[in-house]
Design an enzyme around this catalytic site. Structure first.
Site, mmCIF file in Angstrom:
data_model
loop_
_atom_site.group_PDB
_atom_site.id
_atom_site.type_symbol
_atom_site.label_atom_id
_atom_site.label_comp_id
_atom_site.label_asym_id
_atom_site.label_seq_id
_atom_site.Cartn_x
_atom_site.Cartn_y
_atom_site.Cartn_z
ATOM 1 N N CYS A 2 0.838 -1.194 0.000
ATOM 2 C CA CYS A 2 0.000 0.000 0.000
ATOM 3 C C CYS A 2 0.882 1.257 0.000
ATOM 4 O O CYS A 2 1.931 1.289 0.635
ATOM 5 C CB CYS A 2 -0.943 0.092 1.186
ATOM 6 S SG CYS A 2 -2.069 -1.277 1.327
ATOM 7 N N ARG A 27 3.687 -0.174 -4.892
ATOM 8 C CA ARG A 27 3.471 -0.703 -3.552
ATOM 9 C C ARG A 27 2.162 -1.489 -3.442
ATOM 10 O O ARG A 27 1.899 -2.117 -2.417
ATOM 11 C CB ARG A 27 3.449 0.436 -2.524
ATOM 12 C CG ARG A 27 4.710 1.260 -2.509
ATOM 13 C CD ARG A 27 4.606 2.356 -1.492
ATOM 14 N NE ARG A 27 4.636 1.828 -0.148
ATOM 15 C CZ ARG A 27 5.734 1.583 0.544
ATOM 16 N NH1 ARG A 27 6.906 1.835 0.015
ATOM 17 N NH2 ARG A 27 5.660 1.091 1.764
ATOM 18 N N TRP A 75 -2.769 -2.765 -1.611
ATOM 19 C CA TRP A 75 -2.467 -4.186 -1.795
ATOM 20 C C TRP A 75 -3.232 -4.880 -0.686
ATOM 21 O O TRP A 75 -2.884 -4.767 0.497
ATOM 22 C CB TRP A 75 -0.966 -4.443 -1.673
ATOM 23 C CG TRP A 75 -0.562 -5.825 -2.070
ATOM 24 C CD1 TRP A 75 -0.237 -6.256 -3.319
ATOM 25 C CD2 TRP A 75 -0.423 -6.971 -1.215
ATOM 26 N NE1 TRP A 75 0.081 -7.590 -3.295
ATOM 27 C CE2 TRP A 75 -0.019 -8.055 -2.013
ATOM 28 C CE3 TRP A 75 -0.615 -7.186 0.151
ATOM 29 C CZ2 TRP A 75 0.209 -9.336 -1.507
ATOM 30 C CZ3 TRP A 75 -0.394 -8.459 0.665
ATOM 31 C CH2 TRP A 75 0.020 -9.519 -0.171
ATOM 32 N N ASN A 99 -1.479 2.195 5.627
ATOM 33 C CA ASN A 99 -0.565 1.188 5.088
ATOM 34 C C ASN A 99 -0.069 0.363 6.268
ATOM 35 O O ASN A 99 0.447 0.927 7.230
ATOM 36 C CB ASN A 99 0.613 1.890 4.395
ATOM 37 C CG ASN A 99 1.757 0.943 4.079
ATOM 38 O OD1 ASN A 99 1.525 -0.249 3.866
ATOM 39 N ND2 ASN A 99 2.958 1.463 4.057
ATOM 40 N N GLY A 100 -0.247 -0.950 6.195
ATOM 41 C CA GLY A 100 0.226 -1.814 7.286
ATOM 42 C C GLY A 100 -0.857 -2.785 7.720
ATOM 43 O O GLY A 100 -1.828 -3.003 6.991
ATOM 44 N N GLU A 482 17.590 -16.898 -9.353
ATOM 45 C CA GLU A 482 17.078 -15.566 -9.649
ATOM 46 C C GLU A 482 16.442 -15.527 -11.046
ATOM 47 O O GLU A 482 15.398 -14.905 -11.246
ATOM 48 C CB GLU A 482 18.207 -14.533 -9.512
ATOM 49 C CG GLU A 482 17.842 -13.111 -9.860
ATOM 50 C CD GLU A 482 16.656 -12.541 -9.099
ATOM 51 O OE1 GLU A 482 16.191 -13.177 -8.133
ATOM 52 O OE2 GLU A 482 16.171 -11.482 -9.500
ATOM 53 N N LYS A 486 12.588 -14.427 -11.639
ATOM 54 C CA LYS A 486 12.289 -13.279 -12.502
ATOM 55 C C LYS A 486 11.249 -13.665 -13.539
ATOM 56 O O LYS A 486 10.287 -12.952 -13.759
ATOM 57 C CB LYS A 486 13.593 -12.832 -13.174
ATOM 58 C CG LYS A 486 13.738 -11.414 -13.500
ATOM 59 C CD LYS A 486 14.084 -10.495 -12.356
ATOM 60 C CE LYS A 486 13.382 -10.740 -11.093
ATOM 61 N NZ LYS A 486 13.769 -10.111 -9.914
ATOM 62 N N GLU A 489 7.645 -14.428 -11.891
ATOM 63 C CA GLU A 489 6.884 -13.346 -11.274
ATOM 64 C C GLU A 489 6.253 -12.398 -12.282
ATOM 65 O O GLU A 489 5.212 -11.812 -12.004
ATOM 66 C CB GLU A 489 7.698 -12.584 -10.222
ATOM 67 C CG GLU A 489 8.821 -11.713 -10.731
ATOM 68 C CD GLU A 489 9.512 -10.925 -9.595
ATOM 69 O OE1 GLU A 489 10.705 -10.679 -9.719
ATOM 70 O OE2 GLU A 489 8.849 -10.565 -8.619
ATOM 71 N N HIS A 505 18.054 -37.037 -9.906
ATOM 72 C CA HIS A 505 17.501 -37.595 -8.671
ATOM 73 C C HIS A 505 16.004 -37.358 -8.557
ATOM 74 O O HIS A 505 15.447 -37.435 -7.462
ATOM 75 C CB HIS A 505 18.268 -37.037 -7.469
ATOM 76 C CG HIS A 505 19.721 -37.373 -7.547
ATOM 77 N ND1 HIS A 505 20.208 -38.623 -7.244
ATOM 78 C CD2 HIS A 505 20.782 -36.639 -7.976
ATOM 79 C CE1 HIS A 505 21.518 -38.637 -7.459
ATOM 80 N NE2 HIS A 505 21.885 -37.450 -7.915
ATOM 81 N N LYS A 604 5.729 -4.325 -4.306
ATOM 82 C CA LYS A 604 7.182 -4.172 -4.250
ATOM 83 C C LYS A 604 7.709 -4.299 -2.828
ATOM 84 O O LYS A 604 8.728 -4.921 -2.585
ATOM 85 C CB LYS A 604 7.533 -2.793 -4.815
ATOM 86 C CG LYS A 604 9.005 -2.475 -4.814
ATOM 87 C CD LYS A 604 9.599 -2.781 -6.144
ATOM 88 C CE LYS A 604 11.099 -2.624 -6.178
ATOM 89 N NZ LYS A 604 11.713 -3.695 -6.965
HETATM 90 C C1 AGP Z 1 11.953 -9.386 -6.660
HETATM 91 O O1 AGP Z 1 11.795 -9.327 -8.017
HETATM 92 C C2 AGP Z 1 10.785 -9.508 -5.870
HETATM 93 N N1 AGP Z 1 9.791 -8.604 -6.220
HETATM 94 C C3 AGP Z 1 10.931 -9.854 -4.397
HETATM 95 O O2 AGP Z 1 11.371 -11.162 -4.370
HETATM 96 C C4 AGP Z 1 11.839 -8.999 -3.481
HETATM 97 O O3 AGP Z 1 13.163 -9.155 -3.833
HETATM 98 C C5 AGP Z 1 11.600 -9.417 -2.024
HETATM 99 O O4 AGP Z 1 10.265 -9.149 -1.685
HETATM 100 C C6 AGP Z 1 12.530 -8.736 -1.042
HETATM 101 O O5 AGP Z 1 12.331 -7.349 -1.022
HETATM 102 P P1 AGP Z 1 13.372 -6.388 -0.347
HETATM 103 O O6 AGP Z 1 14.644 -6.499 -1.112
HETATM 104 O O7 AGP Z 1 12.755 -5.036 -0.452
HETATM 105 O O8 AGP Z 1 13.558 -6.851 1.066
#
Ligand code: AGP
Length: 609
Positions: A2, A27, A75, A99-100, A482, A486, A489, A505, A604
């Protein structure tokens, strides 16, 4: 999660709120709303959906006209995304954005229901609105009502508040969730993050835990929970407007991929003195590093993946055991820590709830903590014992790219200094490694330039798949995690990262005709072994995409598609090989017609556990 904003000044408040929210949509983006004083009455516009839907709604139903108001992009946590659950929420005398998470909202709601109050939404936020109203009705003092409400609340929250009786003021409060107060000429702002105010001012106060801000006609005042006025340091953001704009790029993600060379250079240059790593400004010296026994890297998502690369590098060069943990697991598993241990918390936002909680736990157990953080003044940055800021500027796309890259660059510098302090590498070797790291910005730029079209072409071959695999060995395996994250997501294609040697395995049974397998094969020592694993999947019908060094020639029985990166030192290869992985994910999402910067269900900054 949020984003909240607020404005008091001389401009059209609705326009400022919408513009500021557009910088915070990363956010959360399942609903949006604003509340503005119009002729001394609060007028609310809100809707399920994106900010653009709110703008459309205001075009048909009218835009609130005024100079003071608050706004929100959501969110969802409590209650599905819907018009009624969208913020702002109101009581008879107050309207708020939040927010929270209010952890004890159920108990408070039951109490308020017993006092004859009623609710229209499923949110925890409406409980706060009603509670504020409840206290305000007793004495009609807004700040006192905020203090009393805060004392009852458990959880993390940042609030923007309007009181019907105070049309020339906006009020704000922060506990845990981030909140800044922007200060311009005859205008003031509240926002969850700096990019929201950059267009108007660079000056801001960073609200601390349990601080209350009152903004309006007579300037800005900040109080603590004892109703004492506080003198705060006015900070100046060192980001410029371009940081919060797309600057001609179609998406923030591709802009941020292109910013990587500069971000790395900006991050490493001030931490290198006479060709040697120098983290002394961050509170890290050789004497301390010499005595570190165990290292734990704790983080979430992409940041945790940067830690995986760091583990391989630190263990290889410094011979220190490094344990990488997902923060949400670490905090609940009774970790074994001692005062000789170092816990490294990596976070772009510096506000990730699990990472922050893990850091606090580590501190309470006597371990030293090192934060590697991008967002200035964030909670992790402020509370870590030692701190290295990554200097990537704001990262807006939900999918992290440049933040990962600078996290890698810091992991390298740290590993080099650690290895040198431990006497595992001599000065010459250390200088050589630092020199190579300094070459990475140019090489990253080269990969972006050379592989843009190729990765787009390869992505076009992946987008019809339901599922695929990323494989690699050693550092290539750490990187494949990673790459896989990527892709999934933002493209919504299922994928798994697998250690290439582990396929036999179990997982190789998933490989059927036409299944794409992305193999990363940059590590010289492991190259032949990885090639054997690639042949194994190819023999079972996989379509293989191989990321390898420029100098390597691959036969048709290995690779259907080849992506090349410059020849370079094995240890630093992840910084080059991650670029095509990012580009492939970007183009896959683009070609599938997805919202690249705002993928479904994600936000984010994950400030709830
Ligand atoms: C990355 O592409 C993601 N959106 C997510 O995994 C992110 O890296 C994770 O939520 C950690 O966030 P931060 O680095 O702000 O702690």
């Amino acid at each position: 999660m949020c984003g909240i904003v607020g404005y008091y000044g001389y401009r059209d408040c609705s326009d400022v709120l919408v513009d500021s929210l557009s910088k915070l949509e990363y956010r959360g983006y399942d609903s949006a709303g604003i509340a503005v004083f119009e002729d001394d009455k609060i007028k609310i516009a809100k809707t399920k959906g994106r900010l653009a839907d709110l703008v459309d709604k205001m075009k048909t139903e009218g835009k609130p006209q005024g100079i003071a108001g608050i706004g929100h992009t959501r969110w969802a946590t409590h209650g599905e995304p819907s018009d009624v659950n969208s913020h702002p929420h109101s009581g008879d005398n107050v309207t708020i954005v939040h927010n929270g998470i209010i952890e004890n909202y159920k108990k408070l709601k039951d109490y308020l229901l017993s006092q004859g109050r009623s609710f229209v939404s499923d949110t925890d936020t409406e409980v706060v609105a009603q509670l504020l109203d409840f206290y305000y009705c007793r004495h009609h003092d807004p700040v006192r009502a905020i203090i009393e409400t805060t004392e009852d609340l458990e959880g993390s929250f940042a609030l923007g508040i309007l009181f019907n009786d105070y049309p020339e003021y906006i009020f704000a409060l922060r506990r845990e969730s981030p909140l800044i107060v922007g200060v311009g000429e005859n205008e003031s702002f509240i926002a969850s993050d700096v990019p929201a105010i950059l267009k108007y001012t660079k000056n801001y106060y960073l609200l601390e835990h349990d601080e209350i801000a009152v903004l309006g006609k007579y300037g800005t005042k900040i109080y603590d929970l004892h109703y004492q006025k506080l003198d705060k340091e006015l900070k100046t953001a060192d980001w410029d407007m371009d940081a919060a704009e797309k600057c001609g790029y179609e998406h923030f993600m591709i802009k941020e991929i292109n910013e990587q060379p500069v971000s790395v250079k900006t991050t490493i240059t001030p931490r290198i003195t006479d060709g040697m790593p120098d983290l002394s400004e961050c509170g890290i010296d050789d004497e301390y590093l010499k005595n570190v026994k165990n290292i734990h890297v704790v983080a979430c998502g992409t940041a945790m993946h940067a830690g995986m690369v760091g583990k391989y590098v630190m263990e290889r060069l410094a011979r220190v055991p490094v344990n990488v943990e997902i923060a949400s697991e670490f905090r609940y598993k009774a970790p074994i820590l001692s005062s000789d241990d170092l816990v490294i918390i990596i976070s772009q936002s510096g506000e990730t709830a699990d990472s922050l909680a893990a850091m606090r736990l580590a501190k309470s157990m006597g371990a030293k903590t090192l934060g590697i953080v991008n967002a200035k003044g964030s909670s992790i940055a402020r509370e870590a014992d030692m701190l290295i800021y990554t200097l990537a500027g704001p990262e807006i796309a939900v999918a992290s790219t440049k933040a990962y890259m600078v996290q890698l660059s810091v992991m390298y510098l740290f590993a080099f200094q650690l290895a040198y302090a431990k006497g595992r590498i001599d000065e010459n070797k250390c200088r050589e490694l630092v020199g190579l790291l300094q070459e990475t910005p140019d090489k990253i730029a080269q990969v972006i330039e050379n592989e843009l079209e190729n990765t787009q072409f390869v992505a076009s071959k992946l987008i019809c798949s339901d599922s695929l695999l990323y494989i690699g060995r050693g550092l290539d395996y750490a990187l494949s995690m990673e790459g896989s994250l990527k892709l999934k997501e933002i493209s919504y294609i299922h994928s798994e990262a697998y250690a290439a040697g582990e396929l036999k395995h179990g997982t190789i049974s998933l490989v059927t005709d036409g299944m794409p397998v992305i193999a990363i094969a940059t590590q010289s020592e492991l190259f032949e072994k990885t090639i054997s694993n690639i042949k194994e999947v190819k023999a079972r019908g996989a379509v293989t995409v191989v990321i390898c060094r420029e100098s390597v020639e691959l036969s048709d029985d290995v690779a259907d598609y080849v992506i090349k990166v410059p020849d370079f030192d094995d240890v630093l290869m992840p910084m080059l090989a991650c670029v095509p992985l990012q580009l492939m994910a970007y183009y896959s999402a683009l070609l599938r017609g997805n919202d690249v910067d705002k993928p479904r269900n994600l936000a984010k900054s994950v400030t709830v556990e």
